[in-house]
Scaffold this motif. Structure first.
Motif, PDB file in Angstrom:
ATOM      1  N   GLY A  12       0.800  -1.229   0.000  1.00 13.02           N
ATOM      2  CA  GLY A  12       0.000   0.000   0.000  1.00 13.02           C
ATOM      3  C   GLY A  12       0.828   1.272   0.000  1.00 13.02           C
ATOM      4  O   GLY A  12       0.461   2.285  -0.572  1.00 13.02           O
ATOM      5  N   TYR A  37       1.393   3.609   2.211  1.00 14.45           N
ATOM      6  CA  TYR A  37       0.803   4.832   2.767  1.00 14.45           C
ATOM      7  C   TYR A  37       1.147   4.914   4.239  1.00 14.45           C
ATOM      8  O   TYR A  37       0.983   3.943   4.984  1.00 14.45           O
ATOM      9  CB  TYR A  37      -0.720   4.822   2.586  1.00 14.45           C
ATOM     10  CG  TYR A  37      -1.426   5.949   3.315  1.00 14.45           C
ATOM     11  CD1 TYR A  37      -1.342   7.263   2.868  1.00 14.45           C
ATOM     12  CD2 TYR A  37      -2.183   5.683   4.466  1.00 14.45           C
ATOM     13  CE1 TYR A  37      -1.993   8.289   3.551  1.00 14.45           C
ATOM     14  CE2 TYR A  37      -2.831   6.696   5.151  1.00 14.45           C
ATOM     15  CZ  TYR A  37      -2.732   7.997   4.689  1.00 14.45           C
ATOM     16  OH  TYR A  37      -3.368   9.015   5.356  1.00 14.45           O
ATOM     17  N   ILE A  68      -2.980   1.356   3.766  1.00 13.02           N
ATOM     18  CA  ILE A  68      -3.744   1.654   2.548  1.00 13.02           C
ATOM     19  C   ILE A  68      -4.202   3.104   2.603  1.00 13.02           C
ATOM     20  O   ILE A  68      -4.758   3.551   3.607  1.00 13.02           O
ATOM     21  CB  ILE A  68      -4.975   0.728   2.429  1.00 13.02           C
ATOM     22  CG1 ILE A  68      -4.562  -0.740   2.534  1.00 13.02           C
ATOM     23  CG2 ILE A  68      -5.723   0.987   1.138  1.00 13.02           C
ATOM     24  CD1 ILE A  68      -3.680  -1.234   1.428  1.00 13.02           C
ATOM     25  N   LYS A  69      -3.990   3.830   1.524  1.00 13.24           N
ATOM     26  CA  LYS A  69      -4.365   5.246   1.526  1.00 13.24           C
ATOM     27  C   LYS A  69      -5.883   5.407   1.498  1.00 13.24           C
ATOM     28  O   LYS A  69      -6.602   4.522   1.017  1.00 13.24           O
ATOM     29  CB  LYS A  69      -3.723   5.979   0.361  1.00 13.24           C
ATOM     30  CG  LYS A  69      -4.215   5.574  -1.014  1.00 13.24           C
ATOM     31  CD  LYS A  69      -3.489   6.381  -2.085  1.00 13.24           C
ATOM     32  CE  LYS A  69      -3.980   6.004  -3.485  1.00 13.24           C
ATOM     33  NZ  LYS A  69      -3.289   6.789  -4.523  1.00 13.24           N
ATOM     34  N   ASN A 120      -9.706   6.045   0.686  1.00  8.53           N
ATOM     35  CA  ASN A 120     -10.542   5.904  -0.516  1.00  8.53           C
ATOM     36  C   ASN A 120      -9.823   5.198  -1.660  1.00  8.53           C
ATOM     37  O   ASN A 120     -10.132   5.428  -2.833  1.00  8.53           O
ATOM     38  CB  ASN A 120     -11.065   7.278  -0.975  1.00  8.53           C
ATOM     39  CG  ASN A 120     -12.277   7.139  -1.879  1.00  8.53           C
ATOM     40  OD1 ASN A 120     -13.069   6.200  -1.733  1.00  8.53           O
ATOM     41  ND2 ASN A 120     -12.414   8.039  -2.830  1.00  8.53           N
ATOM     42  N   SER A 121      -8.894   4.334  -1.347  1.00  9.78           N
ATOM     43  CA  SER A 121      -8.187   3.581  -2.384  1.00  9.78           C
ATOM     44  C   SER A 121      -9.066   2.442  -2.896  1.00  9.78           C
ATOM     45  O   SER A 121      -9.803   1.830  -2.125  1.00  9.78           O
ATOM     46  CB  SER A 121      -6.887   3.014  -1.819  1.00  9.78           C
ATOM     47  OG  SER A 121      -6.325   2.082  -2.708  1.00  9.78           O
ATOM     48  N   ARG A 126      -8.117  -0.382  -3.452  1.00 13.84           N
ATOM     49  CA  ARG A 126      -7.658  -1.576  -2.742  1.00 13.84           C
ATOM     50  C   ARG A 126      -8.587  -1.933  -1.566  1.00 13.84           C
ATOM     51  O   ARG A 126      -8.615  -3.084  -1.122  1.00 13.84           O
ATOM     52  CB  ARG A 126      -6.248  -1.347  -2.185  1.00 13.84           C
ATOM     53  CG  ARG A 126      -5.159  -1.287  -3.256  1.00 13.84           C
ATOM     54  CD  ARG A 126      -3.852  -0.825  -2.637  1.00 13.84           C
ATOM     55  NE  ARG A 126      -2.757  -0.818  -3.612  1.00 13.84           N
ATOM     56  CZ  ARG A 126      -1.783  -1.711  -3.653  1.00 13.84           C
ATOM     57  NH1 ARG A 126      -1.743  -2.676  -2.756  1.00 13.84           N
ATOM     58  NH2 ARG A 126      -0.840  -1.641  -4.571  1.00 13.84           N
TER      59      ARG A 126
END
Length: 716
Positions: free
Chosen positions: A113, A115, A138-139, A141-142, A144
């Protein structure tokens, strides 16, 4: 906590477990310790060493645990113990099936990710290696995050499927136990509460007999009116105490040939010095007629508005227990009778409205306890982090800054503080549950277990997560209150390290101590050497007790709640949950077969309680995921809203389909034939309280008391 501290904690806990397991292997082979490591076998009259236990492979107990069947557990420890293992197996299955999908699916997505959040709750203010394997990497609104949405649904559906299978299985276990051809006293009796005032000229017993003979003319046997036994209990306890002292004094005299002496005053410290044997015999001779007289008074004059009613067959008792006998719910309340050994006699006469009021008062007290305990739990969570200790107690800085001490404190301090703090609560909650007016020990333990579960989930899980974050980011929140949701969201992955260590400490050190039984072993040998003089005292010293569901199940529930809530956020916690419940199954299988002796049997009534709490943990997990996706600014978060709704629907369906059979005995189960005609007199007498039962030598006298009671309105 940084990664090195986490590894130190994990490695140390594992080393302690290995040492404790080796100690168990060594100590359990010594014949003098057999009553500590094999009390269940000894209780059943078996030789713990008949299969060469003293010379065999040190890991033989593992093979024996795996080779034992569910039937073996039921035979040795009862249906309730088997149901507890169904719980462990079900939770283990949930975590294994979840992990098989989540670990290979989520870890690569999280690790790549790249982030790093601006705010976090790690101990050094750095985004550590474990956090890089979580959703925190995880960033916002990704795309993913869709992977984590799928994972959230997978965990939920696996839980639904396995809980459904488990409910059906436990229902079958309960049915098989209740259909057994063995004669069990409680299956031929019902408990009657809220008996209205008896008509003029009619005794309480005549009132009960007339009422039930009219409704069940062919199957009614007799009734036993509950009496107020406070005074007779006090005399009986005092008499039994002197009998034990006499046996002890005679044993001491036989060994030393010197007559034991004691003082008659407070705690034997002051007063006249007398010959213990003569004194105890005099007190026994004084108290015996006093007890007999009080028994007569109790049986005649202290009848209460409650009774046990006996039937000649199981089907009639089962039908009576689930039927409405009066138009008003506050009179003639009839329910299944508990086992004789688990009746709480003082609660039986409590009226319908008194029980309702007590229940609401207890709920208010529990609510206030939960709310106000959140403050010290949150304080412990915040105070026991090293950074906060240095701020609040600056003089500790030179000690804390030493690498070895800092690593050990970071690894264990918060967890140990939390465990010690929680150890003070269970007895208080059990006292409150009994104060509600609950008629049986097993029901009171289930009630206390439920209270303890909600307490530790709200205070430990939410207290540690929310309390620690709010304490460390208080100034940021004061400046901008709108940041509280993102701050709490970003704190979840960071707190995963704390819970990883907490779970590891419980399964390695906790189950290591459980298996090795070091504390019971030390206590037993101290008592044996310095306190025990008679066989009865020795037996009491090594009596193992039962599995202790009142505290064991809530602690297990806390672990499943933690693991479920972090299973998607930080999937690396799943293997720790698997080890906890897998190791627990293995160690406790050995303990159930060889150590613990059940103190009651409720035929699986434990399961609906367990099922409801697992679903509560699942719903909390689903709400946590909704909140965390909101914190991650994921625009498609509403796709998760159906999950809590599905959980409530699933709970409703399970309750409607299965619960009634756990509340009452199905007639198709109760009507199965017995292998022998029950001795109804023995069944009746098994319910007589010990304080109202005469010695064998005085049996004729007590028969006269029973006869007198029959004429005057009590036991018949």
């Amino acid at each position: 906590m940084d990664f090195s501290s986490f590894l130190t904690s994990l490695g140390t806990s594992f080393a302690i477990f290995v040492i404790l397991m080796l100690l168990f292997t060594w100590l359990s082979r010594k014949p003098g310790n057999s009553v500590v490591y094999y009390p269940n076998l000894i209780w059943r009259g078996l030789d713990p060493y008949e299969n060469g236990a003293r010379t065999r492979n040190p890991f033989a107990w593992i093979r024996e645990a795996f080779s034992s069947s569910e039937k073996d557990v039921i035979t040795v420890s009862g249906v309730d113990t088997a149901v507890y293992f169904v719980f462990l197996t079900t939770v283990l299955g949930i975590l294994i099936f979840s992990g098989l999908v989540l670990l290979p699916l989520l870890l690569p997505v999280a690790a790549t990710g790249k982030y790093v959040p601006k705010t976090n709750s790690t101990s050094k203010g750095t985004f550590n290696d474990l956090d890089k394997l979580s959703m925190g990497h995880i960033k916002p609104n990704s795309p993913r995050l869709w992977t984590f949405v799928i994972a959230t649904y997978w965990v939920s559906f696996v839980t639904y499927f396995l809980l459904w299978k488990a409910y059906k299985h436990v229902s079958g276990l309960r049915a098989a136990a209740l259909m057994s051809p063995e004669v069990r006293a409680e299956q031929f009796s019902v408990l009657v509460r809220d008996i209205p005032p008896s008509p003029e000229g009619q005794t309480r017993k005549e009132q009960v007999d007339t009422y039930f003979k009219k409704i069940y003319p062919e199957s009614f046997y007799r009734s036993m009116v509950v009496t107020e036994n406070k005074q007779v209990n006090e005399i009986w306890v005092e008499l039994e105490g002197y009998k034990k002292k006499l046996a002890r004094a005679e044993a001491v005299y036989a060994l030393s040939k010197k007559k034991p002496m004691n003082k008659t005053g407070f705690l034997g410290l002051i007063g006249k010095k007398v010959d213990t044997i003569v004194y105890c015999k005099d007190k026994i001779n004084e108290l015996t007629p006093k007890l007999e007289a009080e028994q007569k008074v109790t049986l005649r004059e202290k009848q209460q508005a409650s009774a046990l009613v006996f039937f000649t067959n199981r089907a009639s008792a089962a039908a009576a227990a689930q039927s409405l006998h009066a138009r008003m719910v506050d009179t003639w309340t009839v329910m299944d009778a508990p086992e004789p050994r688990q009746i709480i006699w003082t609660n039986l006469p409590k009226s319908f409205y008194e029980r309702q009021i007590r229940q609401y008062v207890v709920y208010i007290i529990v609510f206030l306890t939960v709310v106000f305990f959140m403050i010290p739990i949150g304080f412990i969570s915040a105070f026991t982090t090293l950074e906060n200790l240095k701020k609040l107690l600056p003089f500790l800085k030179p000690i804390i800054n030493q690498d070895v001490i800092r690593t050990v404190l970071e690894a264990y301090l918060p967890q140990i503080a939390l465990i010690v703090f929680l150890a003070l609560l269970p007895k208080f909650l059990l006292f409150l549950s009994k104060a509600e007016g609950i008629p049986s020990e097993s029901h009171a333990i289930r009630a206390a277990s439920g209270k303890y579960f909600y307490f530790i989930v709200l205070n430990v899980f939410l207290g540690v997560t929310v309390g620690g974050t709010l304490f460390s980011t208080l100034k940021t929140i004061e400046k901008d209150p709108n940041k509280i949701v993102p701050l709490l969201g970003s704190s979840l992955p960071g707190n995963a390290t704390f819970f990883l260590t907490y779970v590891a400490l419980l399964f390695f050190v906790g189950y290591g101590l459980e298996l090795s039984r070091i504390v019971p072993l030390i206590i037993y040998h101290l008592k044996r050497r310095y306190l025990c003089k008679t066989e009865a005292e020795l037996k009491e010293a090594w009596a193992p007790g039962d599995l202790g569901y009142a505290t064991r199940i809530p602690k297990d529930m806390l672990i499943i709640t933690i693991v479920l809530c972090y299973s998607v956020i930080a999937p690396v916690i799943i293997p720790f949950g698997v080890i906890y419940f897998g190791l627990g199954w293995l160690v406790l299988r050995n303990q159930a077969l060889k150590v613990y002796v059940p103190s009651y049997e409720s035929y699986g009534r434990l399961w609906p309680h367990v099922h409801t709490r697992i679903l509560a943990a699942l719903i909390l997990y689903q709400l946590t995921m909704v909140g965390y996706f909101v914190a991650k600014e994921f625009r498609s978060t509403p796709v998760l809203i159906p999950l809590p709704i599905l959980s409530f629907i699933f709970a409703f369906i399970c309750s409607k389909k299965f619960y009634r059979f756990f509340q009452s005995t199905a007639l198709e189960v109760a009507c199965r034939e017995l292998k022998e005609t029950p001795n109804m007199e023995l069944i009746f007498r098994s319910f007589i309280p010990p304080s109202l039962t005469a010695d064998k030598s005085d049996d004729d006298h007590f028969e006269d008391a029973l006869s007198h009671a029959s004429r005057s309105g009590s036991f018949a």
